[in-house]
Design a protein around this motif. Structure first.
Motif: not given
Length: 507
Positions: A124-141, A164-170
């Motif tokens: 939740k802390q990670v989500l609250l820190a996101l910018a609301t500019d509609a730009r995709p970012v990578d985060r670890t949850l 999830p990035l698992a498929a991309k990383e795989s």
């Protein structure tokens, strides 16, 4: 005496690339270039695939965010609006969350059974820190790495969507491993094929090296030399780089062969002249000695006449000895066969040292003899001359009071050894390398008192040259080491093989 010295080849070491074979350096250079190319292709492929998968993931993320953001719904959801956590049309693992008034009201990860798993406090802390500019970012949850996008709606709340990035990383991991395996296999095959091709290409250079090595091992310093070694025609074609080197090497060998033939002809003429002149001089020298003795027996001479006649007789005897030495060297140069028989070196040394004791009582003569005879196969008269020359050399070139030690022994390799050692002034260092050369004589004015006797007795400078020639004709070798207070001549001859070691010679 001249000797051919060959430089010891530099020892190869993997720490010094300049000592590697040329083919090794070529193979490693080719492999390094291939590795660099494979690495560059891998980096570009990885970057391209990563960009492609990221664009694809962003498109999916945008579609998922669009499904969650229903413009007809109130911020609290309501019956006439669609819940942003609605799982219809979304893939497993999708994250949906609503942030209102700085708090995450509803959020969760979509499970396989269409239920939602709650987010942790850190998530939740990670989500609250996101910018609301509609730009995709990578985060670890807590559920893994995610691609997140936060969009502020017209109702004032913020909708967060994540995939999830698992498929991309795989996919990227599979790409890396596939590229590594294929590259290693390709490098191995190319390395093996390149090694074979480079070895085959470098084979002519190896043949040139073999020819040069064989020539370097030929005894070119003396005697008749048949320089028949040449580069084969296949590697001496001037039309190629290697062929040009082979052709030039053949031209050099032809020039060397012609020079050796000219030298040999010149040496043969000189030796023949010396042999003929020495042979012709024996008759007049014999006549001079005979008439000198006759005059001393029949004529009454004054003291000065007697002195002059004695001088004539001594010089004629010296010249006779010189002529005999020259004839002996000429016969040895011609390779005349030796009169071989069993020779006991121990007995020969005892007799030679006994004779020198009579001639030089002022010297101290010592013997170091083994308990058993040392027998060789050789010409007794020539071996006796070798020993007498070495002993007389020690006597003439050292002052009275010098100790001369003559030893006989055997080497573990099966050779008979005779050493003549004295504690005189030694041989000048600049003269040691030339001590066996013909007519080699030390300048008494520069050599000090150690060689005054040499100038007084008028030695010819042929004694040690005769020693070397006789020893080499018997298949042996003679060496010398000298420093002030210690000079040693070492003579080695093959032992008589027809007698077991330790047995006495047959009578």
């Amino acid at each position: 005496m001249t000797s051919v010295q060959t430089a010891e080849p530099q020892r190869r070491s993997w720490l010094r690339p300049n000592t590697w074979h040329l083919r090794t350096r070529l193979i490693l250079l080719a492999m390094a270039l291939l590795v660099a190319i494979c690495g560059a292709v891998g980096v570009v492929s990885y970057a391209s695939m990563d960009a492609f998968l990221t664009r694809q993931l962003d498109e999916q993320l945008g579609q998922a965010a669009a499904r969650s953001n229903d413009p007809g719904r109130p911020p609290s959801g309501g019956f006439n609006g669609r819940d942003p956590l609605d799982s219809r049309g979304q893939s497993v693992g999708t994250l949906n969350a609503r942030i209102l008034n700085g708090q995450v009201n509803s959020a969760g990860f979509l499970a396989a059974d269409t239920t939602r798993s709650a987010l942790s406090t850190e998530d939740k802390q990670v989500l609250l820190a996101l910018a609301t500019d509609a730009r995709p970012v990578d985060r670890t949850l807590s559920n893994g790495d995610y691609r997140l996008v936060a969009v502020k709606t017209s109702f004032g709340d913020v909708l967060v969507t994540g995939l999830p990035l698992a498929a991309k990383e795989s996919t990227l991991t599979s790409l890396v491993w596939t590229f590594v395996v294929v590259s290693l296999g390709g490098l191995l095959l190319i390395g093996l094929a390149g090694t074979v091709l480079i070895r085959r290409t470098m084979k002519p250079l190896e043949q040139l090296s073999e020819v040069a090595t064989r020539v370097s091992q030929l005894p070119l310093d003396a005697g008749e030399v048949a320089l028949a070694v040449r580069v084969p025609p296949s590697n001496s074609n001037p039309g190629t780089e290697v062929g040009s080197v082979g052709h030039a090497l053949n031209l050099m060998l032809d020039n060397v062969a012609n020079a050796l033939q000219a030298r040999q002809k010149s040496e043969t003429k000189v030796r023949q002249f010396v042999a003929d002149a020495s042979h012709e001089l024996r008759t007049p020298l014999t006549a001079i000695r005979g008439y000198t003795e006759l005059m001393r027996m029949t004529e009454n001479l004054t003291a000065d006449g007697e002195k002059s006649l004695a001088r004539v007789q001594s010089q004629s005897e010296r010249m006779t000895a010189l002529v005999e030495d020259l004839l002996l060297l000429a016969r040895l140069d011609e390779g005349q066969p030796l009169k071989l028989s069993e020779v006991d070196l121990t007995q020969l040394v005892v007799e030679g040292v006994s004779d020198e004791k009579v001639m030089a009582p002022g010297h101290t003569w010592r013997l170091e003899l083994p308990d058993e005879p040392v027998v060789v196969k050789g010409d007794p008269s020539q071996l006796r001359q070798v020993l007498m020359n070495l002993l007389s050399n020690a006597r003439k070139h050292t002052p009275p009071g010098t100790t001369v030690v003559t030893g006989v022994g055997k080497t573990p390799e099966g050779a008979a050894v005779v050493t003549v050692t004295d504690d005189g002034g030694g041989i000048p260092p600049e003269f040691v390398d030339h001590v066996f050369a013909r007519f080699a004589r030390v300048d008494a004015a520069r050599a000090g008192t150690a060689n005054v006797a040499l100038a007084a007795e008028g030695t010819s400078g042929l004694g040690l040259s005769i020693v070397e020639s006789i020893v080499e004709a018997h298949g042996g070798r003679v060496t010398v080491t000298s420093q002030p207070g210690h000079t040693q001549f070492t003579l080695q001859l093959p032992l008589f093989r027809g007698m077991a070691q330790g047995d006495a010679p047959s009578s």
